[in-house]
Enzyme design. Structure first.
Site, PDB file in Angstrom:
ATOM      1  N   ASN A 161       0.800  -1.233   0.000  1.00 37.73           N
ATOM      2  CA  ASN A 161       0.000   0.000   0.000  1.00 37.73           C
ATOM      3  C   ASN A 161       0.828   1.277   0.000  1.00 37.73           C
ATOM      4  O   ASN A 161       0.279   2.360  -0.133  1.00 37.73           O
ATOM      5  CB  ASN A 161      -1.000  -0.022   1.162  1.00 37.73           C
ATOM      6  CG  ASN A 161      -2.109  -1.041   0.917  1.00 37.73           C
ATOM      7  OD1 ASN A 161      -2.215  -1.595  -0.178  1.00 37.73           O
ATOM      8  ND2 ASN A 161      -2.904  -1.313   1.933  1.00 37.73           N
ATOM      9  N   ARG A 189      -8.196  -2.036  -7.576  1.00 42.35           N
ATOM     10  CA  ARG A 189      -8.897  -0.771  -7.418  1.00 42.35           C
ATOM     11  C   ARG A 189      -7.945   0.413  -7.308  1.00 42.35           C
ATOM     12  O   ARG A 189      -8.293   1.536  -7.631  1.00 42.35           O
ATOM     13  CB  ARG A 189      -9.776  -0.809  -6.171  1.00 42.35           C
ATOM     14  CG  ARG A 189     -10.801  -1.906  -6.128  1.00 42.35           C
ATOM     15  CD  ARG A 189     -11.700  -1.706  -4.945  1.00 42.35           C
ATOM     16  NE  ARG A 189     -12.389  -0.443  -5.068  1.00 42.35           N
ATOM     17  CZ  ARG A 189     -11.952   0.692  -4.561  1.00 42.35           C
ATOM     18  NH1 ARG A 189     -10.816   0.746  -3.923  1.00 42.35           N
ATOM     19  NH2 ARG A 189     -12.632   1.797  -4.720  1.00 42.35           N
ATOM     20  N   CYS A 219     -15.996  -3.707  -4.126  1.00 44.91           N
ATOM     21  CA  CYS A 219     -15.372  -5.020  -3.943  1.00 44.91           C
ATOM     22  C   CYS A 219     -16.121  -5.668  -2.787  1.00 44.91           C
ATOM     23  O   CYS A 219     -17.081  -5.115  -2.267  1.00 44.91           O
ATOM     24  CB  CYS A 219     -13.882  -4.858  -3.639  1.00 44.91           C
ATOM     25  SG  CYS A 219     -13.594  -4.151  -2.039  1.00 44.91           S
ATOM     26  N   ARG A 261     -16.947   1.286  -1.990  1.00 47.25           N
ATOM     27  CA  ARG A 261     -15.663   1.923  -2.302  1.00 47.25           C
ATOM     28  C   ARG A 261     -15.832   3.094  -3.298  1.00 47.25           C
ATOM     29  O   ARG A 261     -15.301   3.078  -4.390  1.00 47.25           O
ATOM     30  CB  ARG A 261     -14.653   0.918  -2.848  1.00 47.25           C
ATOM     31  CG  ARG A 261     -14.504  -0.371  -2.082  1.00 47.25           C
ATOM     32  CD  ARG A 261     -13.858  -0.249  -0.731  1.00 47.25           C
ATOM     33  NE  ARG A 261     -12.474   0.140  -0.773  1.00 47.25           N
ATOM     34  CZ  ARG A 261     -11.439  -0.698  -0.935  1.00 47.25           C
ATOM     35  NH1 ARG A 261     -11.664  -1.972  -1.125  1.00 47.25           N
ATOM     36  NH2 ARG A 261     -10.201  -0.240  -0.912  1.00 47.25           N
ATOM     37  N   LYS A 278     -13.979  13.565   4.846  1.00 47.64           N
ATOM     38  CA  LYS A 278     -13.831  12.290   5.578  1.00 47.64           C
ATOM     39  C   LYS A 278     -12.395  11.843   5.317  1.00 47.64           C
ATOM     40  O   LYS A 278     -11.830  12.111   4.246  1.00 47.64           O
ATOM     41  CB  LYS A 278     -14.826  11.300   4.971  1.00 47.64           C
ATOM     42  CG  LYS A 278     -14.786   9.917   5.533  1.00 47.64           C
ATOM     43  CD  LYS A 278     -15.907   9.095   4.902  1.00 47.64           C
ATOM     44  CE  LYS A 278     -15.887   7.688   5.490  1.00 47.64           C
ATOM     45  NZ  LYS A 278     -16.921   6.853   4.928  1.00 47.64           N
ATOM     46  N   SER A 300      -9.655   9.807   3.949  1.00 50.15           N
ATOM     47  CA  SER A 300      -9.560   8.797   2.897  1.00 50.15           C
ATOM     48  C   SER A 300      -8.104   8.648   2.457  1.00 50.15           C
ATOM     49  O   SER A 300      -7.486   9.621   2.006  1.00 50.15           O
ATOM     50  CB  SER A 300     -10.403   9.224   1.681  1.00 50.15           C
ATOM     51  OG  SER A 300      -9.962   8.543   0.517  1.00 50.15           O
ATOM     52  N   VAL A 301      -7.576   7.432   2.577  1.00 53.19           N
ATOM     53  CA  VAL A 301      -6.186   7.175   2.194  1.00 53.19           C
ATOM     54  C   VAL A 301      -5.993   7.463   0.705  1.00 53.19           C
ATOM     55  O   VAL A 301      -5.136   8.260   0.321  1.00 53.19           O
ATOM     56  CB  VAL A 301      -5.802   5.718   2.521  1.00 53.19           C
ATOM     57  CG1 VAL A 301      -4.465   5.336   1.930  1.00 53.19           C
ATOM     58  CG2 VAL A 301      -5.803   5.490   4.035  1.00 53.19           C
ATOM     59  N   ASP A 326      -7.259  -3.285   8.098  1.00 50.96           N
ATOM     60  CA  ASP A 326      -6.653  -4.398   7.345  1.00 50.96           C
ATOM     61  C   ASP A 326      -6.157  -5.514   8.250  1.00 50.96           C
ATOM     62  O   ASP A 326      -5.716  -6.548   7.766  1.00 50.96           O
ATOM     63  CB  ASP A 326      -5.490  -3.884   6.486  1.00 50.96           C
ATOM     64  CG  ASP A 326      -6.005  -2.998   5.370  1.00 50.96           C
ATOM     65  OD1 ASP A 326      -5.189  -2.322   4.712  1.00 50.96           O
ATOM     66  OD2 ASP A 326      -7.233  -2.953   5.163  1.00 50.96           O
ATOM     67  N   ILE A 382     -14.544   1.425   9.393  1.00 48.65           N
ATOM     68  CA  ILE A 382     -14.041   1.986   8.125  1.00 48.65           C
ATOM     69  C   ILE A 382     -14.864   1.497   6.939  1.00 48.65           C
ATOM     70  O   ILE A 382     -15.323   2.288   6.127  1.00 48.65           O
ATOM     71  CB  ILE A 382     -12.536   1.620   7.921  1.00 48.65           C
ATOM     72  CG1 ILE A 382     -11.713   2.057   9.126  1.00 48.65           C
ATOM     73  CG2 ILE A 382     -12.031   2.186   6.607  1.00 48.65           C
ATOM     74  CD1 ILE A 382     -11.433   3.545   9.212  1.00 48.65           C
ATOM     75  N   ARG A 388      -2.567 -11.343  -3.988  1.00 50.38           N
ATOM     76  CA  ARG A 388      -2.566  -9.911  -4.326  1.00 50.38           C
ATOM     77  C   ARG A 388      -1.692  -9.133  -3.358  1.00 50.38           C
ATOM     78  O   ARG A 388      -1.139  -8.092  -3.705  1.00 50.38           O
ATOM     79  CB  ARG A 388      -3.995  -9.348  -4.265  1.00 50.38           C
ATOM     80  CG  ARG A 388      -4.896  -9.836  -5.373  1.00 50.38           C
ATOM     81  CD  ARG A 388      -6.211  -9.108  -5.342  1.00 50.38           C
ATOM     82  NE  ARG A 388      -5.985  -7.678  -5.210  1.00 50.38           N
ATOM     83  CZ  ARG A 388      -6.906  -6.820  -4.790  1.00 50.38           C
ATOM     84  NH1 ARG A 388      -8.115  -7.260  -4.452  1.00 50.38           N
ATOM     85  NH2 ARG A 388      -6.654  -5.539  -4.690  1.00 50.38           N
TER      86      ARG A 388
END
Ligand code: EPZ
Length: 417
Positions: free
Chosen positions: A23, A92, A116, A121, A161, A163-164, A305, A327, A397
């Site tokens: 990530n 994504r 997903c 998302r 909000k 959001s990464v 995660d 989340i 993945r």
């Protein structure tokens, strides 16, 4: 379709080297689009999502050379601005090329990522914030068609909000926006700090001016860069939980312990003995696992995660625990599969009641998403007997050579074709 066979009830012992962060690598790879110079990236994890991002960059015209310890990216001939559905649907994070393409070319056609298994998302926060920089959007046939004919112009942006992905897209886009951009209410995940460090290594002008606030002054061009991405903190947390759940004795290295302080503190509270060294954490799992109530939150809170992995551990606790998933709206898919192994987990909205004192029974299982699939492995590791986990493409993945890393510390696990 490949599957994993696991014979459980083995205590894990030994050392595990943590790979580079998926990530952190994904936004850093996307941001290389800004550059026409050579970029040398080290410590990228060998996982499917990175492969897919590299293919996406090549489809845009990037020249990519893979060496043993690094990849070399040359975008000087990169002219295309079309990111296809066939690539973005499997990963994504493909939406992260939207910001850099707009910044460099003033236009982009990127497949909207769609949902997903863990949630819808949406990308509304990305689009609203990019439009503040002067981008215009229209949706057509599942694609985001973006344009900024006069280029992007700096602005004051407040994320409604945390959001990464939106924070990452805007940081990258703002690097080439004319003038100054301030981004407030940013996500501050370590992967975002890694992206900022990488962009600064290319000469971008970015500064944290408050805990969740960035000031970015647009530049016209970037310089050549060599950069090594950070360690994967979710992989590290996963193996710490694997040690805790099997009463194992594991050292995980190639990490920065202070970044996983939240996880270490919770595992100590649950009863594990943890010693922290410079780039290593040594964990000894305890026989008695103490219940805990967990609520997922943006960094530095408990990471969503790791929620599925923690749920498995709490099934072994001495009493009932509560998990609140704050989340994503549908991130308890693993609970049904764990209940098939004898767990007693009750879901009500975004809350999960996790009964303790469970002895997992082996079973044939189905993975549904990346982190859920690894939680099934954790349960299989403590179930006496043979379990099979199907659809492990989800796993591939985001976890590099997981069965090899686990086998090396005593797990009886192998991949079946
Ligand atoms: C990143 O996803 C990670 N993916 C996820 O990891 C991680 O779970 C997530 O951040 C949260 O930490 C990558 O970095 C590639 P968000 P992202 O935008 O950026 C809502 C994994 O397993 N939202 O922080 O998509 C969204 O629906 C993956 O490695 C909007 O409403 O997450 C969610 O409820 C899974 N509108 C919340 O915000 C938007 O425009 C947080 O999402 C964007 C997000």
């Amino acid at each position: 379709m490949q599957k994993l066979e696991v014979f459980g009830a083995k205590k894990l012992r030994g050392q595990i080297k943590i790979s580079g962060s998926k990530n952190a690598s994904l936004p850093i790879l996307a941001s290389t689009i800004l550059s026409n110079k050579k970029i040398f990236l080290y410590n990228l994890p060998k996982v499917k999502d990175i492969e897919t991002m590299l293919i996406l960059l090549e489809s845009l015209g990037s020249k990519i050379k893979k060496k043993k310890d690094k990849i070399i990216i040359d975008n000087s001939k990169q002219k295309k601005t079309f990111a296809s559905y066939s690539l973005v649907k499997t990963m994504r994070a493909g939406i992260l090329v939207l910001g850099p393409l707009l910044a460099k070319f003033g236009k982009a056609k990127v497949s909207s990522p769609g949902g997903c298994s863990i949630g819808v998302r949406p990308i509304d926060i990305h689009l609203k914030a990019l439009s503040k920089l002067g981008a215009k959007f229209k949706m057509s046939e599942g694609y985001v068609i973006a344009s900024a004919p006069k280029g992007l112009k700096g602005s004051k942006i407040h994320f409604p909000k945390i959001s990464v992905g939106a924070t990452e897209n805007l940081i990258i886009a703002s690097c080439f926006a004319k003038g100054t951009t301030t981004l407030s209410n940013c996500a501050i995940e370590p992967e975002i700090e890694d992206l900022v460090k990488f962009l600064k290594s290319m000469g971008c002008n970015i500064k944290w001016i408050a805990k969740r606030k960035l000031k970015i002054i647009g530049i016209k061009d970037v310089k050549e860069s060599k950069y090594s991405v950070m360690f994967d903190r979710i992989e590290a947390g996963t193996y710490l939980i694997a040690a805790a759940i099997t009463q194992g004795n594991i050292k995980i290295y190639n990490i920065v312990p202070k970044i996983i302080k939240t996880e270490i503190d919770i595992l100590r509270k649950i009863g594990a003995t943890i010693k922290v060294k410079k780039n290593l954490v040594h964990i000894i799992g305890s026989k008695k696992i103490i219940k805990a109530n967990i609520k997922t939150a943006p960094y530095p809170g408990f990471p969503t995660d790791l929620q599925a992995q923690m749920m498995v551990l709490l099934c072994k606790a001495n009493k009932k625990s509560l998990i609140i998933e704050d989340i994503f709206e549908n991130r308890f898919m693993h609970a049904a599969e764990l209940n098939r192994m004898g767990a007693k987990i009750f879901i009500k909205g975004n809350k999960a009641i996790v009964n303790g004192n469970i002895d997992f029974a082996p079973a044939e299982l189905m993975a549904t998403d990346l982190r859920a699939s690894v939680s099934l492995i954790l349960a299989a590791l403590c179930a006496k007997g043979r379990s099979i986990i199907n659809r492990i493409y989800h796993l591939d993945r985001g976890y590099e050579s997981i069965e090899k890393k686990l086998e090396k510390v005593g797990a009886k696990i192998r991949r079946l074709n």
